[in-house]
Design a protein around this motif. Structure first.
Motif, PDB file in Angstrom:
ATOM      1  N   ASP A  64       0.358  34.803  26.880  1.00 10.69           N
ATOM      2  CA  ASP A  64       1.699  34.903  27.453  1.00 10.69           C
ATOM      3  C   ASP A  64       2.457  33.596  27.229  1.00 10.69           C
ATOM      4  O   ASP A  64       3.609  33.604  26.826  1.00 10.69           O
ATOM      5  N   GLU A  65       1.797  32.457  27.506  1.00 11.27           N
ATOM      6  CA  GLU A  65       2.444  31.158  27.330  1.00 11.27           C
ATOM      7  C   GLU A  65       1.403  30.053  27.303  1.00 11.27           C
ATOM      8  O   GLU A  65       0.230  30.267  27.610  1.00 11.27           O
ATOM      9  N   GLU A  77       6.294  23.741  28.554  1.00 15.81           N
ATOM     10  CA  GLU A  77       5.823  25.121  28.459  1.00 15.81           C
ATOM     11  C   GLU A  77       6.371  25.747  27.184  1.00 15.81           C
ATOM     12  O   GLU A  77       7.532  25.551  26.840  1.00 15.81           O
ATOM     13  N   ASP A  79       6.321  29.532  24.739  1.00  9.92           N
ATOM     14  CA  ASP A  79       6.032  30.960  24.750  1.00  9.92           C
ATOM     15  C   ASP A  79       4.831  31.223  23.843  1.00  9.92           C
ATOM     16  O   ASP A  79       4.258  30.299  23.264  1.00  9.92           O
ATOM     17  N   SER A  80       4.466  32.477  23.704  1.00  9.74           N
ATOM     18  CA  SER A  80       3.263  32.825  22.946  1.00  9.74           C
ATOM     19  C   SER A  80       3.354  32.445  21.465  1.00  9.74           C
ATOM     20  O   SER A  80       2.335  32.259  20.810  1.00  9.74           O
ATOM     21  N   LYS A  81       4.574  32.283  20.943  1.00 11.40           N
ATOM     22  CA  LYS A  81       4.753  31.922  19.536  1.00 11.40           C
ATOM     23  C   LYS A  81       4.863  30.412  19.324  1.00 11.40           C
ATOM     24  O   LYS A  81       4.955  29.948  18.199  1.00 11.40           O
ATOM     25  N   SER A  83       7.391  28.471  20.801  1.00 13.23           N
ATOM     26  CA  SER A  83       8.754  27.976  21.018  1.00 13.23           C
ATOM     27  C   SER A  83       8.851  27.409  22.439  1.00 13.23           C
ATOM     28  O   SER A  83       8.339  28.028  23.376  1.00 13.23           O
ATOM     29  N   TRP A  84       9.552  26.289  22.593  1.00 11.60           N
ATOM     30  CA  TRP A  84       9.612  25.686  23.917  1.00 11.60           C
ATOM     31  C   TRP A  84      10.413  26.554  24.883  1.00 11.60           C
ATOM     32  O   TRP A  84      11.396  27.176  24.511  1.00 11.60           O
ATOM     33  N   LYS A  85       9.927  26.616  26.121  1.00  9.22           N
ATOM     34  CA  LYS A  85      10.596  27.355  27.192  1.00  9.22           C
ATOM     35  C   LYS A  85      11.138  26.386  28.245  1.00  9.22           C
ATOM     36  O   LYS A  85      12.211  26.602  28.776  1.00  9.22           O
ATOM     37  N   GLU A 120      15.377  24.132  30.924  1.00  9.76           N
ATOM     38  CA  GLU A 120      14.691  25.404  30.731  1.00  9.76           C
ATOM     39  C   GLU A 120      15.542  26.287  29.828  1.00  9.76           C
ATOM     40  O   GLU A 120      16.750  26.416  30.033  1.00  9.76           O
ATOM     41  N   LYS A 122      16.182  29.970  28.651  1.00 11.84           N
ATOM     42  CA  LYS A 122      15.942  31.368  28.990  1.00 11.84           C
ATOM     43  C   LYS A 122      16.475  32.229  27.854  1.00 11.84           C
ATOM     44  O   LYS A 122      17.019  31.712  26.879  1.00 11.84           O
ATOM     45  N   ARG A 123      16.369  33.518  28.014  1.00 12.98           N
ATOM     46  CA  ARG A 123      16.783  34.421  26.936  1.00 12.98           C
ATOM     47  C   ARG A 123      18.267  34.274  26.601  1.00 12.98           C
ATOM     48  O   ARG A 123      18.651  34.238  25.445  1.00 12.98           O
TER      49      ARG A 123
END
Length: 149
Positions: A64-65, A77, A79-81, A83-85, A120, A122-123
Motif C-alpha cells: 500500500d505504501e 511516505e 505510495d506503492s509505486k 511516488s512521494w505522498k 502532503e 493528495k490526489r
C-alpha cells in the motif's frame, strides 16, 4: 444442507480474516528494497542522510505504501509505486527541491520568515504546514486555495 452452507460461509469468512491479518501487515525492509522512484527521491532530496527505518505497509492485494524515517527525524511516505505522498520535517524545514514552484513562491511571498515543515500530496491537492503553524491548501497545480483550519 442449510447447516452445512452456514458452516462453509463462516469458515470462508474466518479464512479471509486470517489472510487479512497475515497479508495486511507492516514489515521492515532495507532502503535498497524501495522502488527505484523512491530511492531516487531520497538520493536527490536527502543526500547524505541515512535511513533510520524503512517500513513496507502491506495490504491484502500488495504493498500500500512505504514509510521512511531518516536519521535527522524527517519522515517520508511513498505510495506503492515510489511516488512521494508526504514529507514531514517534524518542525524542521523540509527540502524544497521537489515542491512545486507555485507553492514555494506563494509561501515566500505571502509568509516571509516562515518555511514549510510538512507537505502532503493528495490526489487533487497539496497541503503544506508552515513553521508558524498555519496550514495552507493548494490545488493540484500548486495554486493557493485557502488557509486550512
Amino acid at each position: 444442507m442449510e447447516k452445512r452452507n452456514k458452516i462453509t460461509v463462516v469458515l470462508a469468512l474466518v479464512l479471509l480474516l486470517m489472510m487479512g491479518f497475515v497479508y495486511g501487515q507492516d514489515r521492515v525492509i532495507s532502503a535498497n528494497q524501495l522502488p527505484k522512484t523512491a530511492k531516487n527521491f531520497l538520493f536527490v532530496n536527502f543526500k547524505g542522510i541515512a535511513t533510520s527505518s524503512v517500513i513496507e505497509d502491506n495490504e491484502i492485494f500488495g504493498v500500500d505504501e512505504y514509510k521512511i524515517l531518516l536519521t535527522n527525524g524527517i519522515k517520508v511516505e511513498f505510495d506503492s509505486k515510489g511516488s512521494w505522498k508526504e514529507v514531514d520535517g517534524k518542525h524542521q524545514k523540509v527540502p524544497y527541491g521537489f515542491i512545486p514552484a507555485a507553492i514555494k513562491n506563494y509561501v515566500a511571498k505571502s509568509f516571509p520568515n516562515t518555511y514549510i515543515v510538512k507537505i502532503e500530496r493528495k490526489r487533487w491537492s497539496y497541503e503544506a504546514k508552515l513553521s508558524n503553524g498555519i496550514d495552507l491548501e493548494f490545488d493540484k497545480n500548486g495554486n493557493f486555495k485557502r488557509i486550512d483550519d
